[in-house]
Motif scaffolding. Structure first.
Motif, PDB file in Angstrom:
ATOM      1  N   ASP A 247       0.822  -1.213   0.000  1.00 49.15           N
ATOM      2  CA  ASP A 247       0.000   0.000   0.000  1.00 49.15           C
ATOM      3  C   ASP A 247       0.854   1.260   0.000  1.00 49.15           C
ATOM      4  OD1 ASP A 247      -2.272  -1.536   0.012  1.00 49.15           O
ATOM      5  OD2 ASP A 247      -2.485  -1.510   2.201  1.00 49.15           O
ATOM      6  N   GLN A 250       4.142   4.105  -3.911  1.00 44.31           N
ATOM      7  CA  GLN A 250       3.529   5.135  -4.741  1.00 44.31           C
ATOM      8  C   GLN A 250       4.051   4.997  -6.172  1.00 44.31           C
ATOM      9  OE1 GLN A 250       1.068   7.575  -3.548  1.00 44.31           O
ATOM     10  NE2 GLN A 250       1.092   5.823  -2.160  1.00 44.31           N
ATOM     11  N   ASN A 252       2.470   4.317 -10.495  1.00 43.42           N
ATOM     12  CA  ASN A 252       1.348   4.168 -11.418  1.00 43.42           C
ATOM     13  C   ASN A 252       1.710   3.168 -12.516  1.00 43.42           C
ATOM     14  OD1 ASN A 252      -0.141   6.089  -9.998  1.00 43.42           O
ATOM     15  ND2 ASN A 252       0.583   7.789 -11.277  1.00 43.42           N
ATOM     16  N   ARG A 273      -1.925   5.151  -8.246  1.00 46.98           N
ATOM     17  CA  ARG A 273      -1.836   5.362  -6.805  1.00 46.98           C
ATOM     18  C   ARG A 273      -1.835   6.848  -6.441  1.00 46.98           C
ATOM     19  NH1 ARG A 273       0.406   0.830  -3.939  1.00 46.98           N
ATOM     20  NH2 ARG A 273      -1.170  -0.791  -4.165  1.00 46.98           N
TER      21      ARG A 273
END
Length: 382
Positions: A247, A250, A252, A273
């Motif tokens: 999670d 960060q 994409n 994200r």
């Protein structure tokens, strides 16, 4: 005057839903694509828009079951490189045959043969009857380095062949192309196979549409991202598994998609994200023709990568003065040297062409009258 055509791909949030639209513009007249619309809940990752493509019949990827893999293995074992397609339609009209072959039969065959191959070398030939004369026209070989280049490559070879045939019969026999009858074609395919390995730093080639734009693709030097993505790529999965992404990571991710209606290729978000695209590591997910995950590639400038290529420029070939409104078609035209290597053979009227060890391809899969021309005696596969 060239038509100005372009597309727009947008996401719209309506309540708790996110809707994807593909809008097509022809000379600024807008139409909505009937096959690309999808709707998911806003909390779902963008990948949910595309996960049902295969089941809905809107995927460009193919199914390779054990039966198809065994057939491909047999083609390799028997060194089958030439494939004949006959006009099995009821009407037998040349235009219908060529349209179906160019849009469906030949691309489907090449997609199948591209499985497990790093590159294809494709030659297409037409058997032509005109005014009691039989001829065979054949293109030069075109290199297809990505399975998403197949449709454009076939279109270029067909167009150039028909242009050459039209010019020849008009000059030599004073008849138009419409006087020609084409009931057979031969496709020769040399498969260049390389070992398949999944690497997070993928070395796979981009589709030509993105190569000609000089898309900014490179590597990312952030060690923590290297470690996480390397572990994901080593996990035993045929798909890129977003569930394995921490999670806190960060980053994409984007993937390629093909419109079923217009055959346009475009990149779509798979997982986003953060909206800070300028400072967020962004990656392209590479997959093979069957949708198997092949690795990731860094996109340095995502805005440039996603930007549609301009359609307001005309490209002119310096050698033959042909003009193109599409950069990809211009690149393919140059790749086959303006068709200078295309050949024509005259066939005796009573000549009979015999082929031994032919392999009919199953119509349950190919849906067209293909058969392979073998060069080696059949061996039993274990």
């Amino acid at each position: 005057m060239l038509r100005r055509t372009y597309s727009r791909f947008i996401f719209e949030t309506i309540g708790d839903s996110r809707v994807f639209h593909h809008q097509r513009f022809i000379n600024d007249l807008q139409t909505d694509c009937p096959t690309c619309k999808s709707c998911v809940e806003t909390r779902e990752p963008y990948s949910q828009h595309w996960n049902n493509d295969y089941g809905a019949g809107t995927s460009h990827q193919i199914k390779m079951s054990p039966v198809e893999r065994l057939l491909l293995k047999r083609i390799e074992t028997e060194r089958i490189e030439a494939f004949m397609l006959c006009n099995g339609s009821v009407s037998g009209r040349t235009n219908d045959f060529l349209l179906e072959a160019g849009m469906e039969a030949v691309p489907q065959l090449l997609r199948f043969l591209s499985f497990g191959a790093a590159k294809l070398e494709v030659t297409i030939g037409f058997y032509v009857n005109v005014k009691k004369e039989r001829m065979y026209y054949e293109s030069s070989a075109m290199s297809v380095e990505h399975h998403l280049d197949i449709m454009e490559s076939v279109d270029m070879l067909f167009s150039m062949l028909l242009e050459k045939i039209s010019n020849y019969v008009l000059l030599q026999q004073r008849v138009p192309l419409e006087a020609c009858v084409i009931k057979r074609m031969k496709v020769t395919v040399k498969r260049h196979v390389s070992p398949i390995s999944v690497q997070w730093r993928s070395t796979a080639r981009l589709p030509l549409q993105y190569r000609v734009k000089n898309s900014d693709i490179g590597t990312d030097n952030r060690a923590h991202i290297d470690t996480v993505l390397a572990q994901i790529c080593q996990s035993p999965s045929h798909k890129f598994n977003v569930v394995l992404l921490p999670d806190a990571l960060q980053a994409n991710f984007y993937c390629f998609r093909v419109c079923t209606s217009t055959k346009e290729l475009y990149a779509v978000p798979y997982l986003l994200r953060t909206d800070d695209v300028d400072n967020t590591p962004t990656f392209l997910i590479h997959s093979d023709i069957a949708g198997n995950f092949q690795g990731l590639q860094v996109i340095r400038n995502v805005r440039k990568f996603l930007r549609a290529d301009g359609q307001d420029r005309v490209f002119e070939c310096r050698k033959c003065k042909s003009r193109f409104g599409d950069r990809v078609q211009f690149a393919l035209h140059k790749r086959i040297d303006c068709g200078r290597g295309f050949m024509v053979w005259h066939i005796e009227e009573d000549a009979i062409e015999l082929h031994h060890n032919c392999l009919p391809l199953p119509k349950a899969y190919f849906k067209h009258d293909w058969f392979g021309l073998g060069t080696k005696k059949t061996e039993k596969l274990h």
